[in-house]
Write an enzyme that holds these catalytic residues in place. Structure first.
Site, PDB file in Angstrom:
ATOM      1  N   GLU A 186       0.878  -1.166   0.000  1.00 21.79           N
ATOM      2  CA  GLU A 186       0.000   0.000   0.000  1.00 21.79           C
ATOM      3  C   GLU A 186       0.919   1.221   0.000  1.00 21.79           C
ATOM      4  OE1 GLU A 186      -2.765   0.012   3.257  1.00 21.79           O
ATOM      5  OE2 GLU A 186      -3.494   1.990   2.680  1.00 21.79           O
ATOM      6  N   ARG A 208       4.719 -13.042   9.688  1.00 21.56           N
ATOM      7  CA  ARG A 208       5.381 -11.781   9.419  1.00 21.56           C
ATOM      8  C   ARG A 208       6.728 -11.753  10.146  1.00 21.56           C
ATOM      9  NH1 ARG A 208       3.402  -6.927  10.324  1.00 21.56           N
ATOM     10  NH2 ARG A 208       4.947  -6.160  11.772  1.00 21.56           N
ATOM     11  N   LYS A 251       4.318   0.567   9.868  1.00 19.86           N
ATOM     12  CA  LYS A 251       4.451   1.760   9.038  1.00 19.86           C
ATOM     13  C   LYS A 251       3.917   2.990   9.755  1.00 19.86           C
ATOM     14  CE  LYS A 251       2.832   0.087   5.015  1.00 19.86           C
ATOM     15  NZ  LYS A 251       2.334   0.073   3.631  1.00 19.86           N
TER      16      LYS A 251
HETATM   17  P1  ATP Z   1      -0.258  -1.512   6.930  1.00 19.76           P
HETATM   18  O1  ATP Z   1      -0.072  -1.410   8.398  1.00 19.76           O
HETATM   19  O2  ATP Z   1      -0.311  -0.201   6.243  1.00 19.76           O
HETATM   20  O3  ATP Z   1      -1.284  -2.507   6.472  1.00 19.76           O
HETATM   21  P2  ATP Z   1       1.606  -3.391   5.943  1.00 19.76           P
HETATM   22  O4  ATP Z   1       2.843  -3.604   6.699  1.00 19.76           O
HETATM   23  O5  ATP Z   1       0.594  -4.444   5.854  1.00 19.76           O
HETATM   24  O6  ATP Z   1       1.094  -2.064   6.476  1.00 19.76           O
HETATM   25  P3  ATP Z   1       1.571  -3.314   3.069  1.00 19.76           P
HETATM   26  O7  ATP Z   1       2.051  -2.230   2.194  1.00 19.76           O
HETATM   27  O8  ATP Z   1       0.138  -3.639   3.037  1.00 19.76           O
HETATM   28  O9  ATP Z   1       2.002  -2.921   4.523  1.00 19.76           O
HETATM   29  O10 ATP Z   1       2.461  -4.601   2.873  1.00 19.76           O
HETATM   30  C1  ATP Z   1       2.807  -5.118   1.622  1.00 19.76           C
HETATM   31  C2  ATP Z   1       3.110  -6.567   1.779  1.00 19.76           C
HETATM   32  O11 ATP Z   1       4.188  -6.755   2.686  1.00 19.76           O
HETATM   33  C3  ATP Z   1       1.930  -7.321   2.341  1.00 19.76           C
HETATM   34  O12 ATP Z   1       1.745  -8.506   1.587  1.00 19.76           O
HETATM   35  C4  ATP Z   1       2.309  -7.602   3.745  1.00 19.76           C
HETATM   36  O13 ATP Z   1       1.744  -8.795   4.199  1.00 19.76           O
HETATM   37  C5  ATP Z   1       3.828  -7.689   3.671  1.00 19.76           C
HETATM   38  N1  ATP Z   1       4.415  -7.332   4.957  1.00 19.76           N
HETATM   39  C6  ATP Z   1       4.237  -6.209   5.648  1.00 19.76           C
HETATM   40  N2  ATP Z   1       4.892  -6.242   6.816  1.00 19.76           N
HETATM   41  C7  ATP Z   1       5.526  -7.427   6.876  1.00 19.76           C
HETATM   42  C8  ATP Z   1       6.369  -8.070   7.833  1.00 19.76           C
HETATM   43  N3  ATP Z   1       6.695  -7.489   8.991  1.00 19.76           N
HETATM   44  N4  ATP Z   1       6.836  -9.299   7.537  1.00 19.76           N
HETATM   45  C9  ATP Z   1       6.528  -9.887   6.384  1.00 19.76           C
HETATM   46  N5  ATP Z   1       5.742  -9.348   5.442  1.00 19.76           N
HETATM   47  C10 ATP Z   1       5.230  -8.128   5.679  1.00 19.76           C
HETATM   48 MG    MG Z   2      -1.385  -4.061   4.630  1.00 16.73          MG
END
Ligand code: ATP
Ligand code: MG
Length: 553
Positions: free
Chosen positions: A32, A260, A270
């Site tokens: 995102e 994660r 984020k």
């Molecule tokens: P938000 O809190 O804005 O939802 P997010 O960390 O989910 O943030 P995204 O931009 O939606 O951010 O993440 C993009 C991809 O990265 C998604 O598929 C998410 O699952 C993955 N991702 C985000 N954080 C992690 C993490 N700590 N470990 C592994 N994958 C992650």
């Molecule tokens: Mg997300």
């Protein structure tokens, strides 16, 4: 290219064995654009692009830009730069969920036509109240049984802007008594008059993430939609939606959840990272203390180190906390192999070599790397600087560096003996007077003389001034590295220490930003973006000590 021994790969292989996905494997990385990528995202990038490469498939980059209030093109640009830097490429497959707003609208209309979605006039609060709890079923909205015609008409008018923001929503019609809260008629469209960074003011209604995501996957013919564990409870809706719209079971995307990445000492939210930037606790998203890819790049972490780390931690089905020492270990391992060695003095103490002629310079040969070789010339002069810590006036027995009357070897040069300690009026040591053993350099008669200590040094006449920035963790944590609740309150006041007047040997003169060195005995350093032709600025990437290698044994 990638060793992909993980359970997601197993699932893919099982699917292929069952004859599914005969057109090949297709994954996606769906950020995102509401912030910069961090180390957690790196895990997802490596996994998604890695799975595609391992299976001779493709991986798309798709921006999940369905929430225009927080999104920005700055983030769209940084995300692309970071993925490329990490070493991955989506070729011509860069997509945006907003590319599909038209199609998504049509799918919503189709759901309405099938009696599977309805327009609800309830407010957000009312919807929340009617949702029930984990132990009690929800209540059906009074609008739930509107006719298909009425729903079609209202939804079209929502799109046309006839209603205020939040006055109506479109909901999927599933089951208000479902034990899974995500199945209690989730909202799939909302009205919000917000400017979108790509579609401008074309749309007043926006799809919810849970609706847009599975359909974007299906539109792109993604085969495996890999996401983090918190989406496990959303999978029934993912499947319900694809079932309801008749996507073929043998080719439609399948959601698989993985753990994660959480790292000790490290913020991977984020929202919190944005807060650090907005409240100026750090210099920006690319502050070298930030766990963002741009921060780590500036700090001097290498793409290879981060990829190795992601491979080493593997992919599991349950969440766990990874020790940040492991990431630092991967960084050291890469830099140990690839960074040239030079000498720099962070806290200089002047040494006058009384039996060396003033004005004389001797260019000594110094090897650049213990295994890769290469060499450079280092100027040796009457006045040099050593590290203040490498001299001790009242030294204990085990102190093998310089002390009054003692000897030490200058790296790549001579053995010196401390003859006199010079002090100012207040008793501070201002310089040392030493003599060299003129035949003790490499190849000389006394070169083999056993001396316990070797210290680094720079020539006073030729050394270049440099600013050196030393970093520590942004947050103070408990001894296990767990983050405190109040993270702003736990900010480490010593996370950045600036040394204004460090000295480095002159061989680095023409170095731009992003060049790595090992400063002998001090650690790994990289030239910062703030480096100019007039001023060298270094970041310390990591110290030499590797706590993880010790843990591993
Ligand atoms: P938000 O809190 O804005 O939802 P997010 O960390 O989910 O943030 P995204 O931009 O939606 O951010 O993440 C993009 C991809 O990265 C998604 O598929 C998410 O699952 C993955 N991702 C985000 N954080 C992690 C993490 N700590 N470990 C592994 N994958 C992650
Ligand atoms: Mg997300």
């Amino acid at each position: 290219m990638y060793l992909m021994v993980n359970f997601v790969q197993q699932e893919i292989e099982n699917d292929l064995k069952e004859g599914k996905y005969s057109d090949g494997i297709h994954t996606r990385f769906p950020p995102e654009p509401n912030g910069y990528l961090h180390i957690g995202h790196a895990k997802s990038v490596c996994l998604n692009f890695g799975l595609a490469a391992h299976n001779n498939g493709l991986c798309n980059l798709r921006f999940d830009d369905t929430n225009p209030t927080k999104e920005d093109t700055e983030y769209v640009d940084s995300i692309q730069e970071d993925i490329k830097w990490l070493g991955f490429d989506w070729d011509d497959r860069k997509f945006f969920a907003s590319d599909y707003f038209g199609k998504l609208y049509d799918y919503a209309v189709e759901l309405i036509k099938r009696g599977l979605a309805y327009v609800d006039d309830s407010s957000a609060d009312e919807i929340r109240e009617m949702r029930g709890t984990l132990t009690e079923p929800g209540k059906e909205s009074p609008c739930r049984n509107r006719s298909i015609e009425e729903n079609l008409n209202l939804f079209e008018r929502m799109k046309a802007g006839e209603f205020e923001d939040g006055a109506k929503v479109l909901r999927a019609k599933i089951d208000m008594a479902s034990p899974n809260m995500n199945m209690r008629d989730p909202v799939i469209y909302r009205i919000t008059r917000t400017h979108h960074h790509r579609t401008g003011d074309d749309w007043l209604i926006y799809p919810m993430y849970d609706f847009a995501h599975p359909l974007s996957d299906a539109i792109e013919k993604i085969t495996h939609s890999v996401c983090t564990l918190e989406f496990e409870d959303h999978r029934p809706f993912y499947d319900w939606l694809l079932d309801s719209l008749d996507f073929d079971k043998n080719s439609r995307p399948r959601q698989i959840e993985f753990a994660r990445l959480d790292l000790t000492n490290t913020i991977t939210s984020k929202r919190k990272l944005r807060q650090l930037v907005e409240e100026k606790h750090v210099r920006g998203w690319d502050d070298p203390r930030m766990p963002t890819l741009s921060g780590m790049r500036r700090r001097g972490f290498t793409p290879a180190a981060i990829r190795n780390f992601c491979a080493e931690i593997g992919v599991a089905k349950s969440n766990s906390l990874v020790d940040i020492a492991m990431l630092e270990h991967c960084v050291r391992e890469d830099l140990n192999e690839n960074a040239d060695r030079i000498m720099a003095v962070l806290n200089p103490l002047k040494v006058v070599l009384t039996n060396v002629d003033a004005g004389k310079v001797e260019w000594l040969t110094a090897e650049n790397h213990p295994t890769k070789g290469g060499s450079r010339f280092v100027p040796f002069t009457r006045e040099i600087f050593i590290e203040r810590d490498d001299f001790m006036e009242d030294a204990p027995k085990k102190f093998f560096r310089l002390k009054p009357g003692g000897e030490v070897r200058l790296k790549h040069a001579y053995i010196i003996k401390c003859e006199e300690v010079i002090k100012d009026d207040s008793g501070n040591i201002t310089e040392l007077h030493c003599t060299i053993d003129p035949t003790s350099k490499s190849g000389g008669e006394t070169a083999g003389r056993k001396i316990k200590g070797t210290v680094h040094w720079v020539s006073a006449d030729y050394a270049l001034k440099a600013e050196v920035r030393l970093y520590d963790y942004l947050l103070t944590t408990d001894e296990k590295g767990n983050l405190p609740e109040d993270f702003i309150g736990a900010l480490n006041p010593d996370s950045l220490i600036v040394i204004e007047n460090a000295l480095v040997e002159p061989s680095v003169k023409l170095t731009g930003a992003g060049v790595h060195f090992q400063f002998l005995r001090l650690g790994y350093f990289v030239t910062d973006y703030d480096t100019t032709p007039e001023k060298l600025v270094f970041n310390r990437v990591a110290g030499l000590k590797d706590s993880w290698a010790k843990v591993k044994g």
